[in-house]
Design an enzyme around this catalytic site. Structure first.
Site, short mmCIF file in Angstrom:
data_model
loop_
_atom_site.label_atom_id
_atom_site.label_comp_id
_atom_site.label_asym_id
_atom_site.label_seq_id
_atom_site.Cartn_x
_atom_site.Cartn_y
_atom_site.Cartn_z
N TRP A 130 0.99 -1.14 0.04
CA TRP A 130 0.06 -0.08 0.15
C TRP A 130 0.70 1.14 0.02
O TRP A 130 1.95 1.31 0.85
CB TRP A 130 -0.80 -0.08 1.21
CG TRP A 130 -1.90 1.16 1.38
CD1 TRP A 130 -2.61 1.55 0.40
CD2 TRP A 130 -2.14 2.03 2.71
NE1 TRP A 130 -3.47 2.57 1.08
CE2 TRP A 130 -3.17 2.79 2.45
CE3 TRP A 130 -1.49 1.72 3.89
CZ2 TRP A 130 -3.51 3.77 3.10
CZ3 TRP A 130 -2.00 2.78 4.71
CH2 TRP A 130 -3.00 3.52 4.55
N ASP A 211 -0.09 -5.53 9.30
CA ASP A 211 -1.03 -4.46 9.11
C ASP A 211 -2.35 -5.53 8.72
O ASP A 211 -2.52 -6.05 7.95
CB ASP A 211 -0.67 -3.50 7.92
CG ASP A 211 -1.70 -2.41 7.71
OD1 ASP A 211 -2.59 -2.56 8.52
OD2 ASP A 211 -1.38 -1.62 6.80
N LYS A 246 -12.78 -1.10 7.41
CA LYS A 246 -13.51 -1.79 6.51
C LYS A 246 -14.56 -2.60 6.95
O LYS A 246 -15.62 -2.89 6.59
CB LYS A 246 -12.23 -2.75 5.70
CG LYS A 246 -11.98 -2.02 4.50
CD LYS A 246 -11.06 -0.67 4.79
CE LYS A 246 -10.07 -0.13 3.47
NZ LYS A 246 -9.02 0.98 3.93
#
Ligand code: LMR
Length: 395
Positions: A130, A211, A246
């Site tokens: 990312w 993560d 999310k």
């Protein structure tokens, strides 16, 4: 003061989402940013979130700051969700967990504490990763280095290369893993591969940092942390950055948690104090709203089972979209797109070049990242044919 400042280029993800919003093309399709969209093209509010929010509004009697470590129900509930009750009980006293502004805040606080530890080590990040990992961790002053992760030819993890590169990770180094639903590739490690990573961490002495931005979007809430738990079982110290953006749809509430699994109680106390001090220096106090909602959902059995059912339905829908998209692309091109259905979470690399990704944008109004990363969760029955046609037009 400001007249000499250069104008910076837009963010590689947010800039394209903004460009799509500004595009007058009535056929435009936005597959840029990682937000779950339902069949109507809307990012829905979970029903459990609505209920918890209503109760919060009725019952809230103050807007005073919450404690620096965060809302306790949230911290406890999330720590248990990530580690599992058994591991948490086995590590009583050696786990430090601090609420953060989103998963980004968790990565940042984790990096701040790793920097403070003065190990002198490097942070190994996957190639690709990312893009925000780089400034988020790098700006703390930690040195970054890449390990090979994704193979565009097989559309999967290049595990041999990953192992070869990570043989260079030493004691004092930190290896950043994506807990599940690798962003941007969607290519995840399998259980044996996680075990190899855990073994390497144990033998070489590097510290894993995980993560965990998509727990529940891969194979399920429990299954998505099997890799992380393998690391915890084999290494004395692990850092986890968890996010509710999310899996609870709390994107704008900035709801996250950093967890430090330490060797002993003194180290846990020290990491907690360092994380709180870094937070005070950067943003002072944790935001309350999302964390109180999430804490309530995690601790109320009815809300929790509603939430889990809704999350599992979202995950199921993404997998159906993946299979549908694969089938349509295969029929239209005669090529093999099976990788799309094998990947996990929101993202997939379509394997287009930067020029092809830019062409579908300008010629067809189809917005994906320059790397050809798409958000599969933004596909729906109304746009999927347009997307297939656009992709086929540049192949
Ligand atoms: C993404 O990768 O699109 C998401 O994680 C959103 C973001 O902040 O970049």
């Amino acid at each position: 003061m400001f007249d000499h400042l250069p104008v910076l280029p837009p963010d590689s993800i947010l800039g394209l989402a903004a460009a799509c919003r500004a595009d007058a093309n009535p056929n435009k399709v936005d597959l840029t940013i990682g937000i779950y969209m339902d069949e109507t093209g809307l990012c829905p509010v979970f029903d459990a979130v609505k209920q918890a929010q209503r109760a919060l509004i009725d019952e809230e009697v103050t807007k005073a700051y919450i404690p620096p470590q965060g809302d306790q129900a949230f911290v406890d509930g999330m720590t248990e969700l990530v580690l599992g009750a058994e591991r948490l009980a086995a590590r009583k006293g050696v786990v430090a967990a601090i609420q953060t502004p989103g998963g980004c805040g968790a990565v940042r606080l984790g990096a701040e504490v790793l920097k403070a530890s003065n190990s002198g080590g490097k942070v190994w990040i996957s190639d690709p990763t990312w893009p925000v990992h780089i400034p988020l961790i790098g700006s703390v002053g930690l040195e970054l280095t890449e390990y090979r992760y994704y193979d565009p030819l097989t559309h999967g993890v290049n595990f041999d290369a990953m192992v070869e590169d990570l043989k260079g990770a030493q004691k004092g180094d930190i290896v950043l893993f994506h807990g599940c639903c690798h962003n941007p590739s969607g290519a995840d490690l399998n259980a044996e591969q996680w075990q190899v990573m855990a073994q390497m961490a144990a033998e070489q002495g590097f510290t894993p940092m995980v993560d965990l931005a998509y727990q529940g979007f891969g194979d399920g809430l429990e299954q998505d942390v099997h890799g992380l738990r393998a690391l915890i079982d084999n290494t004395p110290e692990v850092v986890v950055a968890a996010s509710c953006s999310k899996n609870m749809g709390l994107y704008r509430e900035r709801t996250g948690l950093v967890i430090f699994i330490c060797k002993d109680e003194r180290a846990a106390e020290a990491t907690a104090s360092q994380a709180k001090s870094a937070a005070r220096r950067i943003y002072s106090m944790p935001p309350a709203h999302g964390a109180i909602i999430a804490g309530r959902i995690l601790s109320d059995p009815t809300l929790r089972s509603n939430w889990e059912a809704e999350l599992s339905a979202m995950c199921g829908r993404i997998n159906t979209l993946r299979a549908d998209f694969r089938d349509r692309l295969q029929v239209a091109t005669g090529r093999d797109f099976s990788f799309i259905a094998n990947e996990k979470g929101m993202f997939s690399f379509l394997g287009l070049s930067k020029e092809q990704a830019q062409r579908v944008r300008t010629e067809r109004g189809l917005y994906m990242l320059d790397s050809s990363r798409i958000n599969v969760a933004s596909l729906n029955n109304r746009n999927i044919d347009k997307v297939v046609e656009a992709v086929v037009s540049v192949l």
